[in-house]
Write an enzyme that holds these catalytic residues in place. Structure first.
Site, PDB file in Angstrom:
ATOM      1  CD  GLU A  29      -1.471   1.947  -5.240  1.00 54.02           C
ATOM      2  OE1 GLU A  29      -0.890   0.972  -5.746  1.00 54.02           O
ATOM      3  OE2 GLU A  29      -1.197   2.379  -4.095  1.00 54.02           O
ATOM      4  CG  ASN A  67       0.396  -4.480  -3.602  1.00 57.75           C
ATOM      5  OD1 ASN A  67       0.994  -4.810  -4.630  1.00 57.75           O
ATOM      6  ND2 ASN A  67      -0.528  -3.531  -3.580  1.00 57.75           N
ATOM      7  CE  LYS A  96       1.247  -0.238  -2.941  1.00 57.70           C
ATOM      8  NZ  LYS A  96       0.663   1.021  -2.537  1.00 57.70           N
ATOM      9  CB  SER A 152       0.969   3.758   6.480  1.00 56.25           C
ATOM     10  OG  SER A 152       0.932   4.586   5.323  1.00 56.25           O
ATOM     11  CG  HIS A 177      -4.406  -1.920  -4.476  1.00 57.64           C
ATOM     12  ND1 HIS A 177      -4.041  -0.614  -4.668  1.00 57.64           N
ATOM     13  CD2 HIS A 177      -3.777  -2.331  -3.349  1.00 57.64           C
ATOM     14  CE1 HIS A 177      -3.213  -0.254  -3.702  1.00 57.64           C
ATOM     15  NE2 HIS A 177      -3.030  -1.275  -2.888  1.00 57.64           N
ATOM     16  CD  GLU A 191      -4.866  -2.193   0.947  1.00 55.61           C
ATOM     17  OE1 GLU A 191      -3.809  -2.468   1.501  1.00 55.61           O
ATOM     18  OE2 GLU A 191      -4.970  -1.997  -0.269  1.00 55.61           O
ATOM     19  N   GLY A 197       0.366   4.401   1.451  1.00 54.99           N
ATOM     20  CA  GLY A 197       1.589   5.032   0.960  1.00 54.99           C
ATOM     21  C   GLY A 197       1.792   6.449   1.476  1.00 54.99           C
TER      22      GLY A 197
HETATM   23  C1  PEP Z   1      -1.083  -1.200  -0.287  1.00 54.87           C
HETATM   24  O1  PEP Z   1      -0.708  -0.817  -1.359  1.00 54.87           O
HETATM   25  O2  PEP Z   1      -1.889  -2.140  -0.274  1.00 54.87           O
HETATM   26  C2  PEP Z   1      -0.597  -0.543   0.910  1.00 54.87           C
HETATM   27  C3  PEP Z   1      -1.243  -0.735   2.014  1.00 54.87           C
HETATM   28  O3  PEP Z   1       0.513   0.287   0.795  1.00 54.87           O
HETATM   29  P1  PEP Z   1       1.348   0.952   2.006  1.00 54.87           P
HETATM   30  O4  PEP Z   1       1.576  -0.147   3.031  1.00 54.87           O
HETATM   31  O5  PEP Z   1       2.630   1.407   1.385  1.00 54.87           O
HETATM   32  O6  PEP Z   1       0.517   2.055   2.562  1.00 54.87           O
END
Ligand code: PEP
Length: 256
Positions: A96, A9, A11, A212, A94, A166, A172
Protein backbone atom coordinates in the site's frame (compact mmCIF):
# COMPACT_ATOMS: atom_id res chain seq x y z
CA UNK A 1 15.09 -23.96 12.94
CA UNK A 2 14.11 -20.35 12.29
CA UNK A 3 11.89 -18.91 15.00
CA UNK A 4 8.50 -18.25 13.40
CA UNK A 5 7.18 -14.72 13.44
CA UNK A 6 3.54 -13.65 13.22
CA UNK A 7 2.84 -9.93 13.04
CA UNK A 8 -0.42 -8.04 12.72
CA UNK A 9 -0.59 -4.96 10.50
CA UNK A 10 -3.57 -2.99 11.76
CA UNK A 11 -3.29 -0.46 8.91
CA UNK A 12 -5.55 2.62 9.34
CA UNK A 13 -8.06 0.89 11.61
CA UNK A 14 -9.32 1.03 15.21
CA UNK A 15 -9.57 3.89 17.67
CA UNK A 16 -7.47 4.40 20.82
CA UNK A 17 -9.71 2.31 23.10
CA UNK A 18 -9.97 -0.53 20.55
CA UNK A 19 -6.24 -0.52 19.84
CA UNK A 20 -5.39 -0.63 23.54
CA UNK A 21 -7.90 -3.42 24.22
CA UNK A 22 -6.62 -5.48 21.27
CA UNK A 23 -3.00 -5.00 22.33
CA UNK A 24 -3.78 -5.99 25.93
CA UNK A 25 -5.65 -9.11 24.83
CA UNK A 26 -2.76 -10.18 22.59
CA UNK A 27 -0.11 -9.49 25.22
CA UNK A 28 -2.10 -11.42 27.81
CA UNK A 29 -2.85 -14.49 25.72
CA UNK A 30 -0.16 -14.86 23.06
CA UNK A 31 2.10 -17.79 23.74
CA UNK A 32 5.28 -16.26 22.38
CA UNK A 33 8.14 -18.07 24.07
CA UNK A 34 9.02 -20.03 20.93
CA UNK A 35 7.55 -17.67 18.34
CA UNK A 36 7.83 -13.93 17.73
CA UNK A 37 4.58 -12.01 17.87
CA UNK A 38 4.22 -8.42 16.72
CA UNK A 39 1.56 -5.74 16.35
CA UNK A 40 1.67 -2.68 14.10
CA UNK A 41 -0.93 -0.07 15.08
CA UNK A 42 -1.35 3.33 13.46
CA UNK A 43 1.29 5.89 14.53
CA UNK A 44 -1.03 7.75 16.89
CA UNK A 45 -1.69 4.65 19.00
CA UNK A 46 1.89 3.42 19.15
CA UNK A 47 2.42 4.90 22.61
CA UNK A 48 -0.67 3.19 24.05
CA UNK A 49 0.15 -0.14 22.41
CA UNK A 50 3.81 0.07 23.45
CA UNK A 51 2.69 0.72 27.04
CA UNK A 52 0.42 -2.35 26.90
CA UNK A 53 3.27 -4.47 25.50
CA UNK A 54 6.04 -3.17 27.76
CA UNK A 55 8.17 -5.96 29.21
CA UNK A 56 6.12 -8.69 27.49
CA UNK A 57 8.44 -9.50 24.60
CA UNK A 58 5.63 -8.83 22.09
CA UNK A 59 7.05 -6.62 19.33
CA UNK A 60 5.49 -3.28 18.53
CA UNK A 61 6.02 -1.99 15.01
CA UNK A 62 5.32 1.20 13.13
CA UNK A 63 3.79 0.73 9.68
CA UNK A 64 6.22 3.16 8.06
CA UNK A 65 8.78 5.83 8.86
CA UNK A 66 10.86 8.44 7.06
CA UNK A 67 14.60 8.18 6.42
CA UNK A 68 15.74 11.43 8.03
CA UNK A 69 16.27 11.76 11.77
CA UNK A 70 14.61 15.17 12.08
CA UNK A 71 13.91 18.38 10.22
CA UNK A 72 11.44 20.08 7.94
CA UNK A 73 9.53 17.03 6.75
CA UNK A 74 5.93 17.89 7.54
CA UNK A 75 3.82 14.90 8.44
CA UNK A 76 6.70 12.45 8.59
CA UNK A 77 7.98 10.39 11.53
CA UNK A 78 11.64 9.46 11.96
CA UNK A 79 13.09 6.07 12.98
CA UNK A 80 14.37 7.74 16.15
CA UNK A 81 10.82 8.84 17.02
CA UNK A 82 9.50 5.35 16.38
CA UNK A 83 12.08 3.98 18.82
CA UNK A 84 11.42 6.75 21.29
CA UNK A 85 7.71 5.96 21.47
CA UNK A 86 8.53 2.38 22.47
CA UNK A 87 8.61 0.40 19.22
CA UNK A 88 11.38 -1.97 18.24
CA UNK A 89 10.33 -2.60 14.64
CA UNK A 90 9.12 -0.87 11.49
CA UNK A 91 7.30 -2.34 8.48
CA UNK A 92 8.73 -0.91 5.25
CA UNK A 93 7.80 -1.29 1.60
CA UNK A 94 4.26 -2.48 2.22
CA UNK A 95 2.41 -2.73 -1.09
CA UNK A 96 0.00 0.00 0.00
CA UNK A 97 2.99 2.31 0.54
CA UNK A 98 4.36 1.31 -2.87
CA UNK A 99 1.14 1.40 -4.88
CA UNK A 100 -1.17 3.84 -3.06
CA UNK A 101 1.43 6.27 -1.73
CA UNK A 102 3.93 5.95 -4.58
CA UNK A 103 7.03 4.85 -2.68
CA UNK A 104 9.91 3.78 -4.89
CA UNK A 105 12.50 1.06 -4.31
CA UNK A 106 15.07 3.77 -3.74
CA UNK A 107 12.99 5.51 -1.09
CA UNK A 108 12.28 2.22 0.64
CA UNK A 109 15.98 1.37 0.62
CA UNK A 110 16.79 4.72 2.26
CA UNK A 111 14.20 3.96 4.93
CA UNK A 112 15.58 0.44 5.49
CA UNK A 113 19.13 1.75 5.96
CA UNK A 114 18.10 4.66 8.20
CA UNK A 115 15.91 2.41 10.35
CA UNK A 116 18.60 -0.22 10.82
CA UNK A 117 21.20 2.45 11.58
CA UNK A 118 18.87 3.90 14.23
CA UNK A 119 18.51 0.48 15.88
CA UNK A 120 15.10 -0.61 14.63
CA UNK A 121 14.29 -4.04 13.30
CA UNK A 122 12.76 -4.00 9.83
CA UNK A 123 10.05 -6.07 8.18
CA UNK A 124 10.66 -5.47 4.47
CA UNK A 125 7.69 -6.31 2.23
CA UNK A 126 7.90 -7.46 -1.37
CA UNK A 127 5.50 -8.91 -3.88
CA UNK A 128 4.02 -8.72 -7.33
CA UNK A 129 0.72 -7.30 -8.59
CA UNK A 130 -1.76 -9.46 -10.49
CA UNK A 131 -0.61 -7.95 -13.80
CA UNK A 132 2.98 -8.74 -12.99
CA UNK A 133 2.10 -12.34 -12.04
CA UNK A 134 0.02 -12.86 -15.16
CA UNK A 135 2.79 -11.33 -17.25
CA UNK A 136 5.27 -13.88 -15.85
CA UNK A 137 7.22 -11.24 -13.96
CA UNK A 138 6.73 -12.47 -10.37
CA UNK A 139 10.35 -13.48 -9.81
CA UNK A 140 11.76 -10.39 -11.53
CA UNK A 141 9.64 -8.06 -9.39
CA UNK A 142 10.41 -9.90 -6.15
CA UNK A 143 14.09 -9.94 -7.07
CA UNK A 144 14.04 -6.18 -7.65
CA UNK A 145 12.29 -5.53 -4.34
CA UNK A 146 14.87 -7.63 -2.47
CA UNK A 147 17.96 -6.37 -4.32
CA UNK A 148 16.99 -2.71 -4.23
CA UNK A 149 15.47 -2.84 -0.75
CA UNK A 150 18.57 -4.41 0.76
CA UNK A 151 21.18 -2.40 -1.15
CA UNK A 152 23.95 -1.40 1.27
CA UNK A 153 22.59 -3.57 4.11
CA UNK A 154 25.33 -5.68 5.69
CA UNK A 155 25.21 -9.36 6.60
CA UNK A 156 25.42 -8.38 10.28
CA UNK A 157 22.44 -6.02 9.93
CA UNK A 158 20.39 -8.83 8.39
CA UNK A 159 19.91 -10.25 11.89
CA UNK A 160 17.47 -7.34 12.30
CA UNK A 161 15.65 -7.86 9.00
CA UNK A 162 12.60 -10.01 8.29
CA UNK A 163 11.24 -10.30 4.74
CA UNK A 164 7.53 -10.51 4.02
CA UNK A 165 6.34 -11.89 0.69
CA UNK A 166 2.95 -10.35 0.06
CA UNK A 167 1.48 -10.86 -3.40
CA UNK A 168 -0.52 -7.68 -3.96
CA UNK A 169 -3.41 -9.60 -5.52
CA UNK A 170 -3.85 -11.52 -2.26
CA UNK A 171 -3.86 -8.55 0.12
CA UNK A 172 -7.26 -7.72 1.52
CA UNK A 173 -8.94 -9.57 -1.35
CA UNK A 174 -9.76 -12.86 0.34
CA UNK A 175 -7.64 -14.55 -2.37
CA UNK A 176 -4.79 -16.36 -0.69
CA UNK A 177 -1.80 -17.61 -2.61
CA UNK A 178 -1.87 -21.39 -2.46
CA UNK A 179 0.74 -22.84 -0.12
CA UNK A 180 2.61 -24.06 -3.22
CA UNK A 181 2.53 -20.65 -4.92
CA UNK A 182 3.80 -18.97 -1.78
CA UNK A 183 6.47 -21.60 -1.14
CA UNK A 184 7.67 -21.23 -4.73
CA UNK A 185 8.40 -17.53 -4.26
CA UNK A 186 9.92 -18.01 -0.79
CA UNK A 187 12.18 -20.70 -2.25
CA UNK A 188 13.20 -18.25 -4.97
CA UNK A 189 13.93 -15.42 -2.52
CA UNK A 190 16.11 -17.41 -0.11
CA UNK A 191 18.86 -18.30 -2.66
CA UNK A 192 18.71 -14.70 -3.84
CA UNK A 193 19.53 -13.55 -0.31
CA UNK A 194 22.30 -16.13 -0.30
CA UNK A 195 23.77 -14.69 -3.50
CA UNK A 196 23.59 -11.17 -2.07
CA UNK A 197 24.64 -11.71 1.52
CA UNK A 198 25.82 -15.28 1.94
CA UNK A 199 24.29 -18.64 2.82
CA UNK A 200 24.32 -18.24 6.62
CA UNK A 201 22.24 -15.06 6.24
CA UNK A 202 19.85 -16.75 3.80
CA UNK A 203 19.44 -19.78 6.05
CA UNK A 204 18.66 -17.56 9.02
CA UNK A 205 16.44 -14.87 7.52
CA UNK A 206 12.74 -15.22 8.30
CA UNK A 207 10.41 -14.83 5.33
CA UNK A 208 6.81 -14.20 6.31
CA UNK A 209 3.88 -14.73 3.99
CA UNK A 210 1.11 -12.14 3.86
CA UNK A 211 -2.11 -11.98 1.87
CA UNK A 212 -5.50 -12.97 3.31
CA UNK A 213 -3.98 -15.17 6.00
CA UNK A 214 -6.81 -16.42 8.20
CA UNK A 215 -7.17 -18.87 11.05
CA UNK A 216 -8.34 -21.61 8.67
CA UNK A 217 -5.58 -21.33 6.05
CA UNK A 218 -2.64 -20.69 8.39
CA UNK A 219 -1.69 -24.31 9.07
CA UNK A 220 -1.29 -25.24 5.41
CA UNK A 221 0.66 -22.09 4.56
CA UNK A 222 2.92 -22.32 7.59
CA UNK A 223 3.62 -26.00 6.91
CA UNK A 224 5.73 -24.96 3.91
CA UNK A 225 9.45 -25.21 4.61
CA UNK A 226 10.43 -21.68 3.54
CA UNK A 227 7.45 -19.88 5.10
CA UNK A 228 8.56 -18.68 8.51
CA UNK A 229 5.51 -16.82 9.71
CA UNK A 230 2.81 -14.44 8.63
CA UNK A 231 2.12 -10.76 8.19
CA UNK A 232 -1.59 -10.49 8.82
CA UNK A 233 -3.90 -7.61 7.93
CA UNK A 234 -7.67 -8.02 8.34
CA UNK A 235 -7.53 -11.11 10.53
CA UNK A 236 -5.22 -9.31 12.98
CA UNK A 237 -7.95 -6.86 14.01
CA UNK A 238 -9.68 -9.36 16.29
CA UNK A 239 -7.77 -10.91 19.16
CA UNK A 240 -9.38 -14.35 18.71
CA UNK A 241 -8.49 -14.76 15.05
CA UNK A 242 -4.98 -13.34 15.47
CA UNK A 243 -4.28 -15.58 18.47
CA UNK A 244 -5.58 -18.60 16.53
CA UNK A 245 -3.19 -17.73 13.68
CA UNK A 246 -0.33 -17.64 16.19
CA UNK A 247 -1.38 -21.03 17.58
CA UNK A 248 -1.84 -22.59 14.12
CA UNK A 249 1.64 -21.36 13.19
CA UNK A 250 3.09 -22.97 16.32
CA UNK A 251 1.32 -26.23 15.41
CA UNK A 252 2.51 -26.14 11.80
CA UNK A 253 6.08 -25.65 12.99
CA UNK A 254 5.82 -28.51 15.52
CA UNK A 255 5.85 -26.20 18.55
CA UNK A 256 2.42 -27.12 19.91
C1 PEP B 1 -1.25 -6.90 4.81
O1 PEP B 1 -1.72 -5.80 4.75
O2 PEP B 1 -0.04 -6.99 5.06
C2 PEP B 1 -2.12 -8.04 4.58
C3 PEP B 1 -1.56 -9.18 4.32
O3 PEP B 1 -3.49 -7.84 4.61
P1 PEP B 1 -4.64 -8.98 4.58
O4 PEP B 1 -4.21 -10.04 5.58
O5 PEP B 1 -5.88 -8.28 5.02
O6 PEP B 1 -4.69 -9.51 3.20
Amino acid sequence: MRKPYVAGNWKMNLNRAEATALASAIVKAADHKDIDVGMAPPFVYLDAVAAAAKGSGVHVAAQNCYFEAKGAFTGEVSPQMVLDVGCDTVILGHSERRHVLGETDQMINQKVKASLAAGLKVILCLGETLDEREGGRTNAVCERHVREGLKGVTAAQMASVVLAYEPVWAIGTGKTASPEQAQEVHAFVRPLVSALLGKPVADAVRIQYGGSVKADNTFELMSQPDIDGALVGGAALKADSFLTIVQETRKAKGLA
